[in-house]
Scaffold this active site. Structure first.
Site, PDB file in Angstrom:
ATOM      1  N   GLU A  24      11.960  -0.454   5.231  1.00  0.00           N
ATOM      2  CA  GLU A  24      12.938  -1.879   4.755  1.00  0.00           C
ATOM      3  C   GLU A  24      12.140  -2.962   4.734  1.00  0.00           C
ATOM      4  O   GLU A  24      12.700  -3.924   4.027  1.00  0.00           O
ATOM      5  CB  GLU A  24      13.859  -1.485   5.864  1.00  0.00           C
ATOM      6  N   SER A  67       4.397   0.784   7.912  1.00  0.00           N
ATOM      7  CA  SER A  67       4.002   2.236   7.609  1.00  0.00           C
ATOM      8  C   SER A  67       3.353   3.136   8.685  1.00  0.00           C
ATOM      9  O   SER A  67       3.547   4.281   8.836  1.00  0.00           O
ATOM     10  CB  SER A  67       2.982   2.266   6.372  1.00  0.00           C
ATOM     11  N   HIS A  96       9.144  -3.662   3.436  1.00  0.00           N
ATOM     12  CA  HIS A  96       8.675  -3.823   1.836  1.00  0.00           C
ATOM     13  C   HIS A  96       9.976  -4.133   1.101  1.00  0.00           C
ATOM     14  O   HIS A  96      10.050  -4.929   0.202  1.00  0.00           O
ATOM     15  CB  HIS A  96       8.083  -2.560   1.372  1.00  0.00           C
ATOM     16  N   MET A 134       0.740  -1.246  -0.102  1.00  0.00           N
ATOM     17  CA  MET A 134      -0.087  -0.071   0.073  1.00  0.00           C
ATOM     18  C   MET A 134       0.858   1.075   0.086  1.00  0.00           C
ATOM     19  O   MET A 134       0.467   2.515   0.443  1.00  0.00           O
ATOM     20  CB  MET A 134      -0.912  -0.091   1.285  1.00  0.00           C
TER      21      MET A 134
HETATM   22  O1  PAF Z   1      -0.201  -5.723   3.645  1.00  0.00           O
HETATM   23  C1  PAF Z   1      -0.791  -4.909   2.907  1.00  0.00           C
HETATM   24  O2  PAF Z   1       0.048  -3.997   2.636  1.00  0.00           O
HETATM   25  C2  PAF Z   1      -1.986  -4.826   2.169  1.00  0.00           C
HETATM   26  O3  PAF Z   1      -2.977  -5.572   3.008  1.00  0.00           O
HETATM   27  C3  PAF Z   1      -2.010  -5.821   0.792  1.00  0.00           C
HETATM   28  C4  PAF Z   1      -1.512  -7.034   0.845  1.00  0.00           C
HETATM   29  C5  PAF Z   1      -1.153  -4.768  -0.063  1.00  0.00           C
HETATM   30  C6  PAF Z   1      -3.454  -5.738   0.189  1.00  0.00           C
HETATM   31  O4  PAF Z   1      -3.878  -4.291  -0.018  1.00  0.00           O
END
Ligand code: PAF
Length: 306
Positions: A51, A202, A53, A46
């Site tokens: 880090e 986040s 991600h 999202m």
């Molecule tokens: O974990 C997340 O950031 C969200 O739940 C996802 C998997 C991108 C789905 O919107």
């Protein structure tokens, strides 16, 4: 920031990253990649990349030759009283971070493109969504599985990578993939932590200095559970109580849940077995944080007890 379809070159690597907003265009590109024999990894996000991600992306990149990430703040997984409106965004920073990791494509659709007028289909996993976050966030996982199923259909990955910090999300998505015969390998990556132990998220951005100190109690309480388990405590109620009172000793904390459960069914347990999931959701100030660990009995211990 509006990004239609554009490419960002990296002079140091000569690699280009393409940003695609249209689901049809993304699908077309993904199909072409498959036809050309490439393997595709997807990291759904999202945005407001941290880090944690980036680690998912590194894993995705290592196991395939094309890496797609999606950046989409999915409204259908937020309840009206939740933080959709203030969810942090940083498109420029995200593009820069993704480019540095070597992402090949960013799928960056609008809400309108993902849920056009007349949209009427949802994907719901039943049993395991009744526990943990499913209790305090009804409908959340239905929003997640619906958008993830759509992202899978649009980006056509061979593999999709998710963080173990969202343990229940990972379990629910794995179940969906099995139940709907989706030909996608789901990979879970261990939680990345800041030096103070706080799991990267986040939402950490919302914590004041004082709240951040209190937020460390989540990881510390997991360490406490581990210590109690190693010392032979097996009564889930006793461990849960100890964790709750440890967390509540920290200012600004309010517990949503502290649960000891089976890591597969997510059903509560009374007596700890060889493998137990300890999962927490705690509000620190106005920010809801989650964390978890799996307690494993040391195999040497099992041998020596037999
Ligand atoms: O974990 C997340 O950031 C969200 O739940 C996802 C998997 C991108 C789905 O919107």
């Amino acid at each position: 920031m509006v990004v239609k379809q554009s490419s960002f070159g990296d002079v140091t690597t000569g690699v280009t990253m393409e940003v695609i907003e249209s689901p049809a265009k993304m699908q077309e590109r993904a199909e072409a990649l498959r036809l050309a024999g490439h393997t595709i990894s997807l990291v759904p996000t999202m945005g407001f990349l941290h880090e944690g991600h980036l680690e998912l992306m590194r894993v995705g990149k290592k196991h395939s030759d094309k890496l797609i990430i999606s950046i989409f703040i999915n409204p259908s997984q937020f309840a009206p009283n939740e933080d959709l409106g203030r969810y942090p965004r940083d498109t420029k920073g995200d593009l820069e971070k993704a480019r540095k990791v070597g992402v090949d494509f960013i799928f960056y659709p609008s809400v309108q493109e993902m849920y056009p007028e007349g949209y009427q289909t949802n994907v719901r996993v039943k049993g395991i969504t009744r526990h943990l976050c499913g209790i305090s966030r009804p409908g959340h996982f239905e929003g997640v599985t619906t958008v993830v199923a759509k992202l899978f259909n649009i980006t056509k990955p061979h593999m999709a990578v998710f963080g173990q910090k969202d343990f229940q999300q990972l379990t629910v998505i794995s179940q969906m993939v099995i139940d709907l015969n989706m030909d996608i390998q789901i990979v879970g990556v261990p939680t990345v932590r800041d030096p103070d132990g706080l799991a990267t998220s986040s939402r950490n951005k919302f914590l004041s200095r004082e709240e951040r100190i209190s937020a460390r109690s989540l990881k510390k309480s997991l360490d406490l559970a581990d210590e109690m388990f190693r010392n032979g405590d097996r009564d889930a109620r006793v461990i849960k109580k100890a964790l709750e009172s440890f967390i509540l000793r920290h200012p600004h904390t309010e517990i949503d849940y502290v649960t000891l459960c089976d890591p597969v069914t997510l059903e509560d347990i009374q007596t700890l077995t060889d493998e137990t999931l300890v999962a927490l959701a705690v509000r620190v100030g106005t920010t809801r944080l989650i964390d978890n660990c799996v307690l494993h009995r040391d195999p040497d211990q099992i041998i020596s007890e037999n």
